[in-house]
Design a protein around this motif. Structure first.
Motif, PDB file in Angstrom:
ATOM      1  N   VAL A  26      11.638  33.345  22.085  1.00 28.06           N
ATOM      2  CA  VAL A  26      10.353  32.905  22.643  1.00 28.06           C
ATOM      3  C   VAL A  26       9.506  32.430  21.468  1.00 28.06           C
ATOM      4  O   VAL A  26       9.249  33.189  20.541  1.00 28.06           O
ATOM      5  N   ILE A  27       9.101  31.167  21.504  1.00 32.07           N
ATOM      6  CA  ILE A  27       8.344  30.587  20.407  1.00 32.07           C
ATOM      7  C   ILE A  27       6.997  30.119  20.933  1.00 32.07           C
ATOM      8  O   ILE A  27       6.930  29.255  21.821  1.00 32.07           O
ATOM      9  N   ASN A  28       5.920  30.686  20.402  1.00 29.70           N
ATOM     10  CA  ASN A  28       4.554  30.361  20.806  1.00 29.70           C
ATOM     11  C   ASN A  28       4.345  30.489  22.311  1.00 29.70           C
ATOM     12  O   ASN A  28       3.688  29.662  22.939  1.00 29.70           O
ATOM     13  N   GLY A  29       4.939  31.500  22.916  1.00 24.12           N
ATOM     14  CA  GLY A  29       4.741  31.772  24.331  1.00 24.12           C
ATOM     15  C   GLY A  29       5.543  30.907  25.270  1.00 24.12           C
ATOM     16  O   GLY A  29       5.339  30.961  26.484  1.00 24.12           O
ATOM     17  N   THR A  30       6.465  30.089  24.767  1.00 27.36           N
ATOM     18  CA  THR A  30       7.294  29.262  25.634  1.00 27.36           C
ATOM     19  C   THR A  30       8.727  29.255  25.107  1.00 27.36           C
ATOM     20  O   THR A  30       9.023  29.874  24.088  1.00 27.36           O
ATOM     21  N   ILE A  31       9.608  28.556  25.810  1.00 24.53           N
ATOM     22  CA  ILE A  31      11.002  28.488  25.394  1.00 24.53           C
ATOM     23  C   ILE A  31      11.173  27.331  24.406  1.00 24.53           C
ATOM     24  O   ILE A  31      10.377  26.391  24.410  1.00 24.53           O
ATOM     25  N   PRO A  32      12.202  27.377  23.556  1.00 28.69           N
ATOM     26  CA  PRO A  32      12.322  26.347  22.525  1.00 28.69           C
ATOM     27  C   PRO A  32      12.724  24.955  23.023  1.00 28.69           C
ATOM     28  O   PRO A  32      12.351  23.965  22.418  1.00 28.69           O
ATOM     29  N   HIS A  33      13.490  24.863  24.104  1.00 28.78           N
ATOM     30  CA  HIS A  33      13.929  23.549  24.590  1.00 28.78           C
ATOM     31  C   HIS A  33      14.259  23.631  26.078  1.00 28.78           C
ATOM     32  O   HIS A  33      14.353  24.721  26.651  1.00 28.78           O
ATOM     33  N   LEU A  52      19.730  29.667  25.476  1.00 33.33           N
ATOM     34  CA  LEU A  52      18.729  29.033  24.618  1.00 33.33           C
ATOM     35  C   LEU A  52      19.054  29.302  23.153  1.00 33.33           C
ATOM     36  O   LEU A  52      19.533  30.381  22.801  1.00 33.33           O
ATOM     37  N   GLN A  53      18.765  28.313  22.313  1.00 33.10           N
ATOM     38  CA  GLN A  53      18.984  28.454  20.877  1.00 33.10           C
ATOM     39  C   GLN A  53      17.653  28.288  20.153  1.00 33.10           C
ATOM     40  O   GLN A  53      16.917  27.332  20.405  1.00 33.10           O
ATOM     41  N   ALA A  54      17.366  29.206  19.254  1.00 32.53           N
ATOM     42  CA  ALA A  54      16.145  29.119  18.460  1.00 32.53           C
ATOM     43  C   ALA A  54      16.307  28.014  17.418  1.00 32.53           C
ATOM     44  O   ALA A  54      17.417  27.769  16.931  1.00 32.53           O
ATOM     45  N   PRO A  55      15.217  27.334  17.056  1.00 38.48           N
ATOM     46  CA  PRO A  55      15.314  26.234  16.079  1.00 38.48           C
ATOM     47  C   PRO A  55      15.897  26.669  14.740  1.00 38.48           C
ATOM     48  O   PRO A  55      16.671  25.935  14.131  1.00 38.48           O
ATOM     49  N   TYR A  56      15.558  27.865  14.281  1.00 37.64           N
ATOM     50  CA  TYR A  56      16.087  28.311  12.989  1.00 37.64           C
ATOM     51  C   TYR A  56      17.590  28.559  13.053  1.00 37.64           C
ATOM     52  O   TYR A  56      18.300  28.371  12.074  1.00 37.64           O
ATOM     53  N   GLU A  57      18.116  28.968  14.242  1.00 43.47           N
ATOM     54  CA  GLU A  57      19.558  29.141  14.389  1.00 43.47           C
ATOM     55  C   GLU A  57      20.276  27.794  14.333  1.00 43.47           C
ATOM     56  O   GLU A  57      21.333  27.667  13.719  1.00 43.47           O
ATOM     57  N   VAL A  58      19.687  26.780  14.963  1.00 45.08           N
ATOM     58  CA  VAL A  58      20.278  25.435  14.948  1.00 45.08           C
ATOM     59  C   VAL A  58      20.276  24.891  13.521  1.00 45.08           C
ATOM     60  O   VAL A  58      21.261  24.319  13.057  1.00 45.08           O
ATOM     61  N   ALA A  59      19.168  25.088  12.816  1.00 45.59           N
ATOM     62  CA  ALA A  59      19.074  24.621  11.435  1.00 45.59           C
ATOM     63  C   ALA A  59      20.113  25.313  10.552  1.00 45.59           C
ATOM     64  O   ALA A  59      20.759  24.676   9.705  1.00 45.59           O
TER      65      ALA A  59
END
Length: 168
Positions: A77-84, A148-155
Motif C-alpha cells: 500500500v503506497i500513499n493510501g492506494t495500490i501501486p498499479h 500487486l508488485q511494489a515499485p521497489y520490488e520491480v526496480a
C-alpha cells in the motif's frame, strides 16, 4: 504467496461479508447450518479471508475469523492506494482494481469494499464483473492484491533504481 504470523499483528478490523443458511434433509426433517465469510486485517497492508461453517451463527463467524488469520497475506500500500491497476478473476468473478488520487475514497461495493478497508487502502477505484457470488468476488479481490508488485520490488528485479524507472 508468503503467509504472515497473526500473533505478531494487531488485527483490529474484522468484517463479516456474508452469512448463509444452509439445510440438509435427513430422515427426521431438516437440519440447518450456517457458513460465514469473514475478512480480517490490520489496516496496514495485511489481510486474510476465511470461510467458517457451523450449526450456529456465532461459531461459524469465529471459525471464519480463525481461518482468515491463518491466510494472512502482505499487500503493498503506497500513499493510501495500490501501486498499479490490476484485473484478476476467480472462477466466474472478475475484479478490476485501479489506484486513485488522494481524497477519492473507496469506490467499491460489498465484498471488495470490506477487503479494501481491512487492508488499509484509503483511495481506490474498483469494478466487479461476471458472477456476483460474494465468496468468489472476495477471493478475486484477495488474489488481485497478492499479485500487486511494489515499485521497489520491480526496480530490484530489473537491477535499477526507482529514479531510473520513474524518472526525476
Amino acid at each position: 504467496m508468503k503467509l504472515i504470523d497473526p500473533t505478531k499483528l494487531d488485527l483490529q478490523d474484522e468484517t463479516v461479508i456474508k452469512i448463509n443458511r444452509v439445510s440438509q434433509v435427513v430422515s427426521g426433517g431438516r437440519t440447518f447450518g450456517f457458513n460465514a465469510i469473514v475478512v480480517v486485517g490490520d489496516g496496514n497492508g495485511h489481510v486474510g479471508l476465511g470461510l467458517g461453517k457451523a450449526k450456529e451463527v456465532i461459531p461459524s463467524i469465529n471459525k471464519g475469523k480463525d481461518k482468515a488469520k491463518k491466510n494472512l497475506v502482505k499487500v503493498p500500500v503506497i500513499n493510501g492506494t495500490i501501486p498499479h491497476s490490476i484485473t484478476t478473476s476467480y472462477n466466474a468473478s472478475r475484479v478490476v482494481l485501479k489506484p486513485a488520487s488522494p481524497g477519492t475514497g473507496i469506490i467499491a461495493g460489498g465484498p471488495v469494499r470490506a477487503v479494501m478497508e481491512a487492508v488499509g487502502v484509503k483511495d481506490v477505484l474498483t469494478k466487479s464483473l461476471g458472477s456476483n457470488n460474494e465468496h468468489n468476488i472476495a477471493k478475486a479481490a484477495i488474489k488481485a492484491l497478492t499479485e500487486l508488485q511494489a515499485p521497489y520490488e520491480v526496480a530490484k528485479k530489473r537491477g535499477k533504481t526507482l529514479q531510473e524507472i520513474f524518472g526525476a
